[in-house]
Motif scaffolding. Structure first.
Motif, PDB file in Angstrom:
ATOM      1  N   ASP A 111      14.890  -3.448 -12.980  1.00 33.05           N
ATOM      2  CA  ASP A 111      14.817  -2.260 -13.839  1.00 33.05           C
ATOM      3  C   ASP A 111      16.083  -2.089 -14.661  1.00 33.05           C
ATOM      4  OD1 ASP A 111      12.236  -1.533 -13.274  1.00 33.05           O
ATOM      5  OD2 ASP A 111      12.762  -0.253 -11.592  1.00 33.05           O
ATOM      6  N   VAL A 112      15.986  -1.226 -15.664  1.00 28.35           N
ATOM      7  CA  VAL A 112      17.059  -1.031 -16.630  1.00 28.35           C
ATOM      8  C   VAL A 112      17.960   0.121 -16.190  1.00 28.35           C
ATOM      9  CG1 VAL A 112      17.575  -0.438 -19.026  1.00 28.35           C
ATOM     10  CG2 VAL A 112      15.602  -1.879 -18.499  1.00 28.35           C
ATOM     11  N   TYR A 113      19.241  -0.111 -16.192  1.00 26.89           N
ATOM     12  CA  TYR A 113      20.244   0.913 -15.951  1.00 26.89           C
ATOM     13  C   TYR A 113      21.590   0.383 -16.433  1.00 26.89           C
ATOM     14  CZ  TYR A 113      20.883  -1.908 -11.677  1.00 26.89           C
ATOM     15  OH  TYR A 113      21.056  -2.948 -10.787  1.00 26.89           O
ATOM     16  N   PRO A 114      22.456   1.268 -16.964  1.00 25.58           N
ATOM     17  CA  PRO A 114      22.307   2.725 -17.074  1.00 25.58           C
ATOM     18  C   PRO A 114      21.322   3.097 -18.168  1.00 25.58           C
ATOM     19  CG  PRO A 114      24.297   2.035 -18.206  1.00 25.58           C
ATOM     20  CD  PRO A 114      23.739   0.810 -17.545  1.00 25.58           C
ATOM     21  N   SER A 115      20.706   4.250 -18.018  1.00 27.17           N
ATOM     22  CA  SER A 115      19.727   4.680 -19.000  1.00 27.17           C
ATOM     23  C   SER A 115      19.494   6.172 -18.879  1.00 27.17           C
ATOM     24  CB  SER A 115      18.404   3.933 -18.777  1.00 27.17           C
ATOM     25  OG  SER A 115      17.387   4.461 -19.596  1.00 27.17           O
ATOM     26  N   LEU A 116      19.430   6.836 -20.042  1.00 25.62           N
ATOM     27  CA  LEU A 116      19.013   8.234 -20.053  1.00 25.62           C
ATOM     28  C   LEU A 116      17.574   8.372 -19.592  1.00 25.62           C
ATOM     29  CD1 LEU A 116      20.550   9.287 -23.477  1.00 25.62           C
ATOM     30  CD2 LEU A 116      21.228  10.217 -21.264  1.00 25.62           C
ATOM     31  N   LEU A 117      16.804   7.300 -19.738  1.00 28.41           N
ATOM     32  CA  LEU A 117      15.380   7.369 -19.421  1.00 28.41           C
ATOM     33  C   LEU A 117      15.114   7.506 -17.926  1.00 28.41           C
ATOM     34  CD1 LEU A 117      14.095   4.663 -21.905  1.00 28.41           C
ATOM     35  CD2 LEU A 117      13.576   7.099 -21.971  1.00 28.41           C
ATOM     36  N   ASN A 165      17.677   8.388 -15.724  1.00 28.96           N
ATOM     37  CA  ASN A 165      18.701   9.279 -15.179  1.00 28.96           C
ATOM     38  C   ASN A 165      19.822   8.539 -14.463  1.00 28.96           C
ATOM     39  OD1 ASN A 165      19.638  11.916 -15.014  1.00 28.96           O
ATOM     40  ND2 ASN A 165      18.694  12.307 -13.035  1.00 28.96           N
ATOM     41  N   THR A 166      20.062   7.274 -14.825  1.00 28.62           N
ATOM     42  CA  THR A 166      21.081   6.480 -14.145  1.00 28.62           C
ATOM     43  C   THR A 166      22.373   6.389 -14.937  1.00 28.62           C
ATOM     44  OG1 THR A 166      20.052   4.501 -15.109  1.00 28.62           O
ATOM     45  CG2 THR A 166      19.424   5.068 -12.856  1.00 28.62           C
ATOM     46  N   ASN A 167      22.553   7.224 -15.922  1.00 27.47           N
ATOM     47  CA  ASN A 167      23.755   7.194 -16.759  1.00 27.47           C
ATOM     48  C   ASN A 167      24.771   8.221 -16.282  1.00 27.47           C
ATOM     49  OD1 ASN A 167      21.821   9.240 -17.772  1.00 27.47           O
ATOM     50  ND2 ASN A 167      23.528   9.737 -19.117  1.00 27.47           N
ATOM     51  N   ALA A 168      26.015   8.029 -16.689  1.00 26.37           N
ATOM     52  CA  ALA A 168      27.089   9.016 -16.503  1.00 26.37           C
ATOM     53  C   ALA A 168      27.242   9.455 -15.054  1.00 26.37           C
ATOM     54  CB  ALA A 168      26.854  10.235 -17.408  1.00 26.37           C
ATOM     55  N   MET A 169      27.207   8.509 -14.129  1.00 27.39           N
ATOM     56  CA  MET A 169      27.363   8.831 -12.720  1.00 27.39           C
ATOM     57  C   MET A 169      28.846   8.967 -12.357  1.00 27.39           C
ATOM     58  SD  MET A 169      24.522   9.256 -11.228  1.00 27.39           S
ATOM     59  CE  MET A 169      22.793   9.115 -11.727  1.00 27.39           C
ATOM     60  N   SER A 217      27.133   2.199 -15.507  1.00 30.28           N
ATOM     61  CA  SER A 217      26.487   3.468 -15.177  1.00 30.28           C
ATOM     62  C   SER A 217      27.480   4.559 -14.792  1.00 30.28           C
ATOM     63  CB  SER A 217      25.493   3.272 -14.017  1.00 30.28           C
ATOM     64  OG  SER A 217      24.457   2.388 -14.376  1.00 30.28           O
ATOM     65  N   LEU A 218      28.721   4.170 -14.497  1.00 30.70           N
ATOM     66  CA  LEU A 218      29.727   5.132 -14.065  1.00 30.70           C
ATOM     67  C   LEU A 218      30.491   5.713 -15.253  1.00 30.70           C
ATOM     68  CD1 LEU A 218      31.193   3.202 -11.011  1.00 30.70           C
ATOM     69  CD2 LEU A 218      30.128   5.465 -10.883  1.00 30.70           C
ATOM     70  N   THR A 219      30.895   6.965 -15.113  1.00 33.88           N
ATOM     71  CA  THR A 219      31.834   7.539 -16.068  1.00 33.88           C
ATOM     72  C   THR A 219      33.204   6.903 -15.848  1.00 33.88           C
ATOM     73  OG1 THR A 219      32.412   9.315 -14.539  1.00 33.88           O
ATOM     74  CG2 THR A 219      30.626   9.752 -16.087  1.00 33.88           C
ATOM     75  N   ASP A 220      34.070   7.024 -16.832  1.00 36.85           N
ATOM     76  CA  ASP A 220      35.424   6.535 -16.650  1.00 36.85           C
ATOM     77  C   ASP A 220      36.079   7.307 -15.501  1.00 36.85           C
ATOM     78  OD1 ASP A 220      37.714   5.054 -17.158  1.00 36.85           O
ATOM     79  OD2 ASP A 220      38.514   6.561 -18.512  1.00 36.85           O
ATOM     80  N   LEU A 274      26.954   6.545 -26.613  1.00 34.34           N
ATOM     81  CA  LEU A 274      28.108   6.229 -25.763  1.00 34.34           C
ATOM     82  C   LEU A 274      28.616   7.491 -25.069  1.00 34.34           C
ATOM     83  CD1 LEU A 274      31.085   3.990 -26.855  1.00 34.34           C
ATOM     84  CD2 LEU A 274      31.514   6.260 -25.899  1.00 34.34           C
ATOM     85  N   TYR A 275      28.754   8.577 -25.821  1.00 32.41           N
ATOM     86  CA  TYR A 275      29.227   9.820 -25.216  1.00 32.41           C
ATOM     87  C   TYR A 275      28.224  10.357 -24.191  1.00 32.41           C
ATOM     88  CZ  TYR A 275      33.022  10.164 -28.642  1.00 32.41           C
ATOM     89  OH  TYR A 275      34.153   9.938 -29.392  1.00 32.41           O
ATOM     90  N   ALA A 276      26.940  10.217 -24.467  1.00 27.84           N
ATOM     91  CA  ALA A 276      25.925  10.665 -23.511  1.00 27.84           C
ATOM     92  C   ALA A 276      26.030   9.879 -22.208  1.00 27.84           C
ATOM     93  CB  ALA A 276      24.535  10.522 -24.115  1.00 27.84           C
ATOM     94  N   ASN A 277      26.258   8.582 -22.304  1.00 25.27           N
ATOM     95  CA  ASN A 277      26.391   7.758 -21.106  1.00 25.27           C
ATOM     96  C   ASN A 277      27.622   8.116 -20.293  1.00 25.27           C
ATOM     97  OD1 ASN A 277      24.053   6.381 -21.491  1.00 25.27           O
ATOM     98  ND2 ASN A 277      24.982   4.378 -21.752  1.00 25.27           N
TER      99      ASN A 277
END
Length: 531
Positions: free
Chosen positions: A206-212, A214-218, A245-248, A384-387
């Protein structure tokens, strides 16, 4: 049924399972593979396991077949607050600093338990978070729990456990977080169960990270006692995707047996007494972890920074949602258009794909300072900012992209996904309608509008949108990647749509309703299906 499977067939089958599910069955584990296929053969209706194996390898696996295989080939051995030292470090060092940093900036916390098995790990996190925060209603918290085994997810959705699941936990957990049932089992309190979103996800495919999904910006990803079952190449790719998938500054938590300086070379290795964690540091200037330093806390030497390059102004060509669907052609100032690695490695899209968001941001901003009307670069910056979870900035740049190309449906859809992340459902619905006005055949806009309508208690409207999405999907081949989906195939989307259109067949959901347990329905960009 006999249990004999030839070694030649087992060799091919182990490779097949590794390719499709990421599960690693070297020769020393072929007995486990044999037992799993024998059990799966019964469910598939085969008298002989060899015939079942040949059938499985003869055609592409559908989600249902993968689910059955996963239920026979994976082990869900877990318990509450397993590997307690990781939770102690989380409680004493990481969560307090994370909460302080978000206190005045959105109060948004995001966690992912990847390979959650029967739910003890994500529910442990929910218990810990509730204890630290007190009233979690004041925070926008996400605890995503995913697994490839639907049987495990069904058990997790029930939230009912035997004493064996508490074999290393403190007594207060059972008395303050569970209700005892007549049969002696313990049921997790609804307020804690509601904090966790359960979803099917295949880490290998499966695809990640993705807004679709909910695996983004963890902020924190748990993946413990999972990677050890993957083939090395698959494990490496999964770790790369976790990094993206992780935030900085986000953290990856694996089990002690899965630590490796080689596999996690992109992360900063952080040594606490008794546990090693991995931290994403996207920019050399942000490598310092002094905010977390305390007694007994040691930081490993940072990796050398990536080679610096002068900003390059790029134009992304023929990609309707920048940085999402496939690799675009790249026009670099002073160089011919190309897709070769030598050129592609130097553009923001490639940096974005690698999760190197700070460098991608720097290049995009430099590009936009020269060509401020570059709508596709602007939209990629919004993505990019959303992720990274920087949603307000994402909205601002998305608005600029729309101002430049008002009838681009992908930009309106991107805006809708960001609004849904913020919980702004009405505004998101309006953005999706604008996307359909620009392109009436936009599959994902119909799908997400269907979810919104169902959430709003409009089943007829929801079904109409789902039917529209299904009709449009029929024009594609199953193996095609669905436009604007971040890599989801049409076949996978059909499976997701079928689950959304037939929720009545979901036994765990029905059982939850009988218990008057109010679950959150799927909305917006999260394609994961609640169980």
């Amino acid at each position: 049924m006999t249990g004999m499977i030839s070694q030649a067939r087992l060799s091919r089958l182990s490779g097949f399972v590794a390719d499709r599910m990421g599960l690693h069955f070297p020769p020393e584990r072929w007995n486990d593979l044999t037992r799993g296929i024998i059990s799966a053969a019964r469910q598939f209706g085969f008298a002989e396991p060899e015939a079942c194996a040949d059938w499985l390898m003869s055609s592409p696996l559908e989600k249902r077949q993968i689910e059955i295989l996963a239920s026979q080939l994976t082990v869900g051995e877990t318990y509450f607050f397993r590997e307690k030292r990781s939770f102690e470090v989380l409680e004493s060092h990481i969560l307090p600093e994370l909460i302080r940093s978000r206190q005045d900036s959105g109060r948004r916390l995001r966690f992912w338990s990847a390979g959650c098995a029967t739910g003890e790990e994500p529910y442990s996190l929910a218990i810990l978070l509730a204890r630290i925060l007190g009233d979690v209603k004041d925070w926008n918290t996400t605890i995503l729990a995913t697994d490839i085994n639907p049987r495990f997810l069904r058990r997790a959705s029930e939230g009912v456990y035997k004493e064996w699941s508490f074999r290393d936990g403190s007594g207060w957990i059972k008395t303050s977080c569970f209700e005892k049932l007549k049969d002696g089992r313990l049921e997790l309190l609804p307020r804690l169960r509601q904090m966790v979103t359960l979803a099917y996800l295949n880490l290998a495919e499966d695809v990640y990270p993705s807004l679709l999904n909910n695996t983004n910006a963890m902020d924190i990803i748990f993946c413990r006692n999972v990677l050890m079952y993957f083939a090395p190449a698959v494990a490496s790719e999964v770790i790369r995707k976790f990094y993206c998938s992780l935030t900085d500054g986000g953290w990856l938590i694996v089990s002690p047996s899965e630590t490796s300086h080689v596999l996690y070379s992109h992360f900063e290795t952080v040594n606490f007494p008794g546990v090693i964690l991995y931290r994403k540091c996207d920019h050399p200037r942000r490598l310092s972890s002094e905010a977390f330093l305390g007694e007994g806390f040691e930081k490993s030497p940072a990796l050398p920074p990536l080679p610096s390059q002068p900003p390059i102004c790029v134009e992304l060509v023929e990609t309707s949602v920048p940085g999402v669907s496939g690799t675009p052609s790249v026009e670099v100032e002073g160089q011919p258009t190309a897709e070769s690695p030598a050129v592609a490695d130097r553009n923001a899209f490639q940096l974005y794909e690698q999760g190197r968001y700070a460098e991608a941001e720097e290049q995009l901003l430099a590009c936009l300072s020269e060509t401020p009307d570059d709508a596709k670069a602007t939209a990629l910056l919004a993505r990019l900012y959303a992720n990274q979870g920087r949603l307000q900035e994402a909205l601002e740049w998305c608005a600029k992209a729309i101002a430049a190309e008002r009838v681009n449906p992908a930009f309106h859809y991107l805006r809708a996904t960001i609004l849904l992340e913020q919980g702004l459902l009405e505004e998101a619905g309006a953005a999706l309608q604008r996307a359909l006005y620009a392109d009436p055949d936009f599959v994902l806009a119909h799908f997400v509008l269907g979810n919104l309508a169902r959430r709003q208690g409009k089943p007829r409207k929801a079904r109409k949108h789902f039917e529209n999405a299904g009709s449009l999907l029929s024009a594609y081949g199953r193996e095609q990647v669905l436009p604007e989906s971040e890599g989801i195939t049409v076949g996978r989307m059909m499976e997701i749509l079928a689950l959304q259109m037939n929720p009545a067949g979901d036994a765990p959901r029905a059982a939850a309703k009988k218990r008057n347990f109010q679950r959150r329905d799927l909305i917006g960009p999260n394609l994961a299906v609640r169980l």
